[in-house]
Design a protein around this motif. Structure first.
Motif, PDB file in Angstrom:
ATOM      1  N   ARG A 165      16.522   1.896 -18.687  1.00 19.79           N
ATOM      2  CA  ARG A 165      17.767   1.676 -17.948  1.00 19.79           C
ATOM      3  C   ARG A 165      18.839   1.157 -18.902  1.00 19.79           C
ATOM      4  O   ARG A 165      19.704   0.384 -18.507  1.00 19.79           O
ATOM      5  CB  ARG A 165      17.532   0.664 -16.827  1.00 19.79           C
ATOM      6  N   VAL A 166      18.771   1.575 -20.144  1.00 19.76           N
ATOM      7  CA  VAL A 166      19.695   1.055 -21.158  1.00 19.76           C
ATOM      8  C   VAL A 166      21.146   1.370 -20.770  1.00 19.76           C
ATOM      9  O   VAL A 166      22.007   0.484 -20.785  1.00 19.76           O
ATOM     10  CB  VAL A 166      19.365   1.627 -22.564  1.00 19.76           C
ATOM     11  N   GLU A 167      21.408   2.627 -20.403  1.00 23.69           N
ATOM     12  CA  GLU A 167      22.790   3.020 -20.095  1.00 23.69           C
ATOM     13  C   GLU A 167      23.334   2.209 -18.910  1.00 23.69           C
ATOM     14  O   GLU A 167      24.466   1.709 -18.952  1.00 23.69           O
ATOM     15  CB  GLU A 167      22.840   4.512 -19.784  1.00 23.69           C
ATOM     16  N   GLU A 168      22.500   2.091 -17.876  1.00 26.94           N
ATOM     17  CA  GLU A 168      22.924   1.372 -16.675  1.00 26.94           C
ATOM     18  C   GLU A 168      23.216  -0.104 -16.987  1.00 26.94           C
ATOM     19  O   GLU A 168      24.282  -0.630 -16.630  1.00 26.94           O
ATOM     20  CB  GLU A 168      21.798   1.489 -15.643  1.00 26.94           C
ATOM     21  N   LEU A 169      22.292  -0.753 -17.681  1.00 31.87           N
ATOM     22  CA  LEU A 169      22.460  -2.175 -17.983  1.00 31.87           C
ATOM     23  C   LEU A 169      23.596  -2.404 -18.988  1.00 31.87           C
ATOM     24  O   LEU A 169      24.320  -3.383 -18.903  1.00 31.87           O
ATOM     25  CB  LEU A 169      21.147  -2.759 -18.518  1.00 31.87           C
ATOM     26  N   ARG A 170      23.729  -1.478 -19.914  1.00 30.26           N
ATOM     27  CA  ARG A 170      24.817  -1.591 -20.896  1.00 30.26           C
ATOM     28  C   ARG A 170      26.170  -1.517 -20.198  1.00 30.26           C
ATOM     29  O   ARG A 170      27.073  -2.320 -20.474  1.00 30.26           O
ATOM     30  CB  ARG A 170      24.682  -0.469 -21.938  1.00 30.26           C
ATOM     31  N   SER A 171      26.288  -0.573 -19.276  1.00 28.64           N
ATOM     32  CA  SER A 171      27.548  -0.426 -18.532  1.00 28.64           C
ATOM     33  C   SER A 171      27.818  -1.673 -17.692  1.00 28.64           C
ATOM     34  O   SER A 171      28.956  -2.144 -17.624  1.00 28.64           O
ATOM     35  CB  SER A 171      27.489   0.797 -17.625  1.00 28.64           C
ATOM     36  N   ILE A 200       9.685  -3.574 -31.498  1.00 31.22           N
ATOM     37  CA  ILE A 200      10.679  -4.558 -31.965  1.00 31.22           C
ATOM     38  C   ILE A 200      12.086  -4.169 -31.506  1.00 31.22           C
ATOM     39  O   ILE A 200      12.877  -5.038 -31.098  1.00 31.22           O
ATOM     40  CB  ILE A 200      10.594  -4.752 -33.512  1.00 31.22           C
ATOM     41  N   LEU A 201      12.383  -2.857 -31.544  1.00 31.85           N
ATOM     42  CA  LEU A 201      13.708  -2.432 -31.088  1.00 31.85           C
ATOM     43  C   LEU A 201      13.847  -2.632 -29.578  1.00 31.85           C
ATOM     44  O   LEU A 201      14.912  -3.021 -29.090  1.00 31.85           O
ATOM     45  CB  LEU A 201      13.961  -0.964 -31.473  1.00 31.85           C
ATOM     46  N   ALA A 202      12.764  -2.393 -28.854  1.00 37.83           N
ATOM     47  CA  ALA A 202      12.794  -2.615 -27.401  1.00 37.83           C
ATOM     48  C   ALA A 202      13.087  -4.090 -27.103  1.00 37.83           C
ATOM     49  O   ALA A 202      13.901  -4.413 -26.226  1.00 37.83           O
ATOM     50  CB  ALA A 202      11.467  -2.198 -26.785  1.00 37.83           C
ATOM     51  N   PHE A 203      12.450  -4.988 -27.851  1.00 32.01           N
ATOM     52  CA  PHE A 203      12.704  -6.427 -27.683  1.00 32.01           C
ATOM     53  C   PHE A 203      14.172  -6.753 -27.974  1.00 32.01           C
ATOM     54  O   PHE A 203      14.815  -7.507 -27.243  1.00 32.01           O
ATOM     55  CB  PHE A 203      11.802  -7.244 -28.620  1.00 32.01           C
ATOM     56  N   LYS A 204      14.683  -6.194 -29.065  1.00 33.45           N
ATOM     57  CA  LYS A 204      16.071  -6.466 -29.457  1.00 33.45           C
ATOM     58  C   LYS A 204      17.052  -5.979 -28.389  1.00 33.45           C
ATOM     59  O   LYS A 204      18.026  -6.652 -28.060  1.00 33.45           O
ATOM     60  CB  LYS A 204      16.391  -5.766 -30.787  1.00 33.45           C
ATOM     61  N   ILE A 205      16.777  -4.782 -27.851  1.00 29.90           N
ATOM     62  CA  ILE A 205      17.671  -4.214 -26.837  1.00 29.90           C
ATOM     63  C   ILE A 205      17.627  -5.053 -25.562  1.00 29.90           C
ATOM     64  O   ILE A 205      18.668  -5.366 -24.975  1.00 29.90           O
ATOM     65  CB  ILE A 205      17.302  -2.735 -26.563  1.00 29.90           C
ATOM     66  N   ALA A 206      16.411  -5.425 -25.156  1.00 29.74           N
ATOM     67  CA  ALA A 206      16.277  -6.250 -23.946  1.00 29.74           C
ATOM     68  C   ALA A 206      17.040  -7.565 -24.127  1.00 29.74           C
ATOM     69  O   ALA A 206      17.760  -8.010 -23.225  1.00 29.74           O
ATOM     70  CB  ALA A 206      14.804  -6.496 -23.663  1.00 29.74           C
ATOM     71  N   PRO A 239      10.389  -5.276 -19.186  1.00 22.88           N
ATOM     72  CA  PRO A 239      10.062  -4.397 -18.046  1.00 22.88           C
ATOM     73  C   PRO A 239      11.284  -4.005 -17.203  1.00 22.88           C
ATOM     74  O   PRO A 239      11.237  -3.012 -16.488  1.00 22.88           O
ATOM     75  CB  PRO A 239       9.093  -5.255 -17.214  1.00 22.88           C
ATOM     76  N   GLU A 240      12.346  -4.790 -17.300  1.00 20.59           N
ATOM     77  CA  GLU A 240      13.572  -4.427 -16.584  1.00 20.59           C
ATOM     78  C   GLU A 240      14.295  -3.272 -17.272  1.00 20.59           C
ATOM     79  O   GLU A 240      15.081  -2.556 -16.654  1.00 20.59           O
ATOM     80  CB  GLU A 240      14.541  -5.623 -16.518  1.00 20.59           C
ATOM     81  N   VAL A 241      14.038  -3.127 -18.558  1.00 21.10           N
ATOM     82  CA  VAL A 241      14.753  -2.106 -19.342  1.00 21.10           C
ATOM     83  C   VAL A 241      13.894  -0.869 -19.611  1.00 21.10           C
ATOM     84  O   VAL A 241      14.397   0.256 -19.529  1.00 21.10           O
ATOM     85  CB  VAL A 241      15.233  -2.695 -20.695  1.00 21.10           C
TER      86      VAL A 241
END
Lengths: 167, 77
Positions: B12-18, B51-57, B65-67
């Motif tokens: 949900r990167v795009e949604e959360l980023r927006s 590690i990138l998933a952690f950084k993005i979250a 898990p939300e992302v």
């Protein structure tokens, strides 16, 4: 960090930090990052290498010299356009790329090695068939073609495989 | 040895980023990747490392898990 270390030169890769960072963030020429533009460069680059390889077999020494000079100069100009079109991914050191770009670069080198093995085999085959009876001038042309092939092969593969960039 | 097709990782990167009012470039700068990589992630064309998933979250102020999920997110979740 000093200004000098910010723009360090990577001897193995033959690029500077600033050069790579500029290429990665550049967006002045969006058309250059389209697949069609990249492939066009490859379509011109590849035959020029073949032409340079075959130049020793073409006509008189004078014609060979002209063909070699024109093909060589064109290759050098295209080499820089080719590298820039793929944002120097093929030449960048690991520390300047993110994990996706590192994975792309590493896969590219695997393909490049296979292509290089194939081309080297063909070249050796031709050399053996001709008993390596090339003159000094002819060897010069072949060596330049080979260097341009080795230097440009990873970028050629990247240019052919990478999809168009989205804005 | 045959290699099976990689399982997709939904996000949900795009949604959360927006929602956070971040551009791709801003998120890319926060997690130190190329901005095109964020685009690839959002389109599901690239699965990030742990590690990138952690950084993005962390950049999106969310839990992993939300992302990211190996099952598609329900709409409006």
């Amino acid at each position: 960090m000093t200004e000098q270390s910010k723009n360090e030169f990577y001897w193995i890769e033959g690029v500077t930090r600033k050069e790579v960072e500029t290429a990665l963030s550049a967006n002045k020429h969006p058309a250059l990052y389209r697949r069609s533009a990249r492939r066009t460069i490859v379509v011109i680059y590849w035959p020029l290498i073949v032409l340079l390889f075959l130049a020793p077999s073409i006509g008189t020494p004078k014609i060979t010299s002209y063909v070699s000079a024109i093909a060589g100069a064109s290759l050098i100009a295209l080499f820089f356009a080719l590298r820039f079109s793929v944002r120097l991914i093929g030449d960048a050191p690991t520390e300047l790329l993110d994990e996706r770009l590192i994975a792309i670069r590493d896969r590219t080198y695997l393909s490049a090695y296979r292509w290089l093995s194939f081309v080297t085999g063909i070249t050796l085959g031709v050399g053996i068939a001709r008993d390596f009876s090339f003159g000094v001038d002819q060897w010069g042309s072949i060596m330049v073609a080979f260097v341009m092939l080795i230097a440009g092969l990873p970028s050629m593969i990247l240019a052919w495989q990478l999809p168009s960039e989205e804005p | 040895m045959s290699r099976q097709k990689e399982d997709p990782v939904y996000n949900r990167v795009e949604e959360l980023r927006s929602t956070r009012g971040l551009t791709r470039q801003q998120l890319a700068d926060l997690v130190e990747v190329h901005y095109q990589t964020i685009g690839y992630l959002e389109r599901g064309e690239y699965s990030p490392s742990l590690i990138l998933a952690f950084k993005i979250a962390k950049a999106l102020n969310a839990e992993i898990p939300e992302v990211f999920s190996i099952k598609p997110f329900k709409k409006g979740a």
